[in-house]
Design an enzyme around this catalytic site. Structure first.
Site, PDB file in Angstrom:
ATOM      1  N   PRO A  64       0.821  -1.217   0.000  1.00  0.00           N
ATOM      2  CA  PRO A  64       0.000   0.000   0.000  1.00  0.00           C
ATOM      3  C   PRO A  64       0.859   1.274   0.000  1.00  0.00           C
ATOM      4  CG  PRO A  64      -0.675  -1.492   1.777  1.00  0.00           C
ATOM      5  CD  PRO A  64       0.575  -2.052   1.185  1.00  0.00           C
ATOM      6  N   ARG A 124      -3.097  -7.754 -20.888  1.00  0.00           N
ATOM      7  CA  ARG A 124      -4.027  -7.355 -21.952  1.00  0.00           C
ATOM      8  C   ARG A 124      -3.483  -6.237 -22.839  1.00  0.00           C
ATOM      9  NH1 ARG A 124      -6.724  -2.942 -21.292  1.00  0.00           N
ATOM     10  NH2 ARG A 124      -8.583  -3.505 -22.489  1.00  0.00           N
ATOM     11  N   ASP A 173      -8.526   2.933 -27.969  1.00  0.00           N
ATOM     12  CA  ASP A 173      -8.738   4.109 -27.189  1.00  0.00           C
ATOM     13  C   ASP A 173      -7.378   4.723 -26.926  1.00  0.00           C
ATOM     14  OD1 ASP A 173      -9.299   1.454 -26.513  1.00  0.00           O
ATOM     15  OD2 ASP A 173      -9.481   1.884 -24.411  1.00  0.00           O
ATOM     16  N   GLU A 184       2.266  -8.288   8.503  1.00  0.00           N
ATOM     17  CA  GLU A 184       2.337  -6.817   8.599  1.00  0.00           C
ATOM     18  C   GLU A 184       3.262  -6.220   7.547  1.00  0.00           C
ATOM     19  OE1 GLU A 184      -0.039  -5.924  10.666  1.00  0.00           O
ATOM     20  OE2 GLU A 184      -0.069  -8.090  11.004  1.00  0.00           O
TER      21      GLU A 184
HETATM   22  N1  4GX Z   1      -1.764  -2.739  -2.927  1.00  0.00           N
HETATM   23  N2  4GX Z   1      -1.299  -5.387   0.908  1.00  0.00           N
HETATM   24  C1  4GX Z   1       0.964  -6.326   1.123  1.00  0.00           C
HETATM   25  C2  4GX Z   1       1.830  -6.883   3.337  1.00  0.00           C
HETATM   26  C3  4GX Z   1       2.912  -5.906   3.141  1.00  0.00           C
HETATM   27  C4  4GX Z   1       2.931  -4.657   3.776  1.00  0.00           C
HETATM   28  C5  4GX Z   1       4.001  -3.816   3.560  1.00  0.00           C
HETATM   29  C6  4GX Z   1       4.927  -5.437   2.112  1.00  0.00           C
HETATM   30  C7  4GX Z   1       4.996  -4.221   2.740  1.00  0.00           C
HETATM   31  C8  4GX Z   1      -1.688  -3.903  -1.072  1.00  0.00           C
HETATM   32  C9  4GX Z   1      -2.401  -2.922  -1.798  1.00  0.00           C
HETATM   33  C10 4GX Z   1      -2.041  -4.406   0.263  1.00  0.00           C
HETATM   34  C11 4GX Z   1      -1.572  -5.676   2.301  1.00  0.00           C
HETATM   35  C12 4GX Z   1      -0.291  -6.239   0.297  1.00  0.00           C
HETATM   36  C13 4GX Z   1      -0.285  -5.751   3.097  1.00  0.00           C
HETATM   37  N3  4GX Z   1       3.909  -6.273   2.312  1.00  0.00           N
HETATM   38  N4  4GX Z   1      -0.646  -4.239  -1.811  1.00  0.00           N
HETATM   39  N5  4GX Z   1       0.654  -6.690   2.497  1.00  0.00           N
HETATM   40  N6  4GX Z   1      -3.521  -2.292  -1.414  1.00  0.00           N
HETATM   41  O1  4GX Z   1      -2.988  -3.932   0.830  1.00  0.00           O
HETATM   42  O2  4GX Z   1      -0.683  -3.529  -2.938  1.00  0.00           O
END
Ligand code: 4GX
Length: 268
Positions: free
Chosen positions: A94, A159, A174, A121
């Site tokens: 995230p 795609r 597009d 985490e």
């Molecule tokens: N877009 N997640 C990753 C564990 C994590 C946290 C920090 C690495 C670093 C997410 C998203 C997402 C949840 C995937 C936490 N790994 N990943 N995960 N939204 O929410 O990409």
């Protein structure tokens, strides 16, 4: 414009089986069969040491939740990079750059991606130092792992590769696929529960159909996603359509100006 070689996707995960149904269906499956993409899901656990092949541990400093240990991840990333040295290594998180159509197009030009899927985490901070090239997020919400984000990314990139959609490259027909919403679509029957298909679509007049589709795209974007119009360089025809709406609306309001007495007396 496009890299004509095969796109290599390697995902690093503790749940490689999650990817089986993704590889086995639809356009992604056909892209594999036609050697447009090569895929593999590697189990990070295979790079963990010890009898129990542990991939997670408690965070230094305390607190709830677990962290992915650095050694198995580092082993898995180095192994993937040795096998596909020209790949870019991307951590799904995230905290990363938000995936959009523009970024998907840039990724589609690369020869290969190693997608690191974290669980718990997150991953030990030191993994990011020199083993990760980019961090990408699929949106501001919290998932339980990076596997779904990796699938979303691979789906959007696949795609865009030449020939994967079947027929002409509809994906980027597009030139504005990133900034206008799709026009309305209809298929048979011509009348469904009393609602008819717009006549122009049955007319066989391709010029008129293209005009109708552009107007449909514009009105949908205007009503649902004004932000996309504001951030877009409008084409000549698009400006003409917007100006016509302006004139039509002004005409309606002009007529209303003669009814000001009604309005003042509370007649809405
Ligand atoms: N877009 N997640 C990753 C564990 C994590 C946290 C920090 C690495 C670093 C997410 C998203 C997402 C949840 C995937 C936490 N790994 N990943 N995960 N939204 O929410 O990409």
């Amino acid at each position: 414009m496009q890299n004509s070689g095969i796109m290599n996707f390697t995902v690093l995960t503790i749940f490689p089986e999650m990817f089986d149904p993704f590889w086995e269906h639809g356009i992604v499956r056909r892209a594999i069969e036609q050697s447009k993409i090569a895929v593999s899901a590697v189990n990070i656990r295979d790079f963990a040491e010890g009898k129990h092949r542990v991939t997670d541990d408690r965070p230094y400093g305390g607190g709830t939740g677990m962290i992915m240990k650095p050694e198995p991840l580092a082993g898995a990333i180095r192994d993937a990079r040795t096998k596909t040295p020209s790949s870019r290594t991307i951590l799904m998180t995230p905290q990363g750059q938000k995936l959009d159509q523009h970024l998907a197009r840039k990724l589609a030009l690369l020869p290969g991606l190693v997608l690191v899927c974290g669980r718990y985490e997150g991953v030990d901070e030191r993994i990011g130092h020199d083993l990760i090239d980019d961090e990408i997020s699929i949106g501001d919400y919290v998932l339980t792992g990076g596997e779904l984000p990796a699938m979303v990314l691979m789906d959007s990139v696949t795609r865009l590769l030449p020939g994967t959609l079947g027929g002409v490259d509809a994906s980027e027909e597009d030139s504005f696929s990133d900034s206008l919403l799709e026009h309305a679509y209809y298929t048979r029957p011509r009348v469904f529960e009393g609602a008819e298909v717009p006549d122009v679509l049955l007319s066989g007049n391709h010029g008129e159909i293209e005009k109708w589709r552009l107007e449909s795209s514009l009105i949908r974007t205007f009503l649902k996603r004004k932000d996309l119009l504001e951030n877009r360089r409008l084409g000549k025809q698009e400006i003409e359509i917007l100006k016509k709406w302006c004139r039509d609306i002004e005409k309606i309001l002009y007529v209303q100006s003669f009814h000001s007495a009604d309005t003042l007396s509370g007649n809405q």
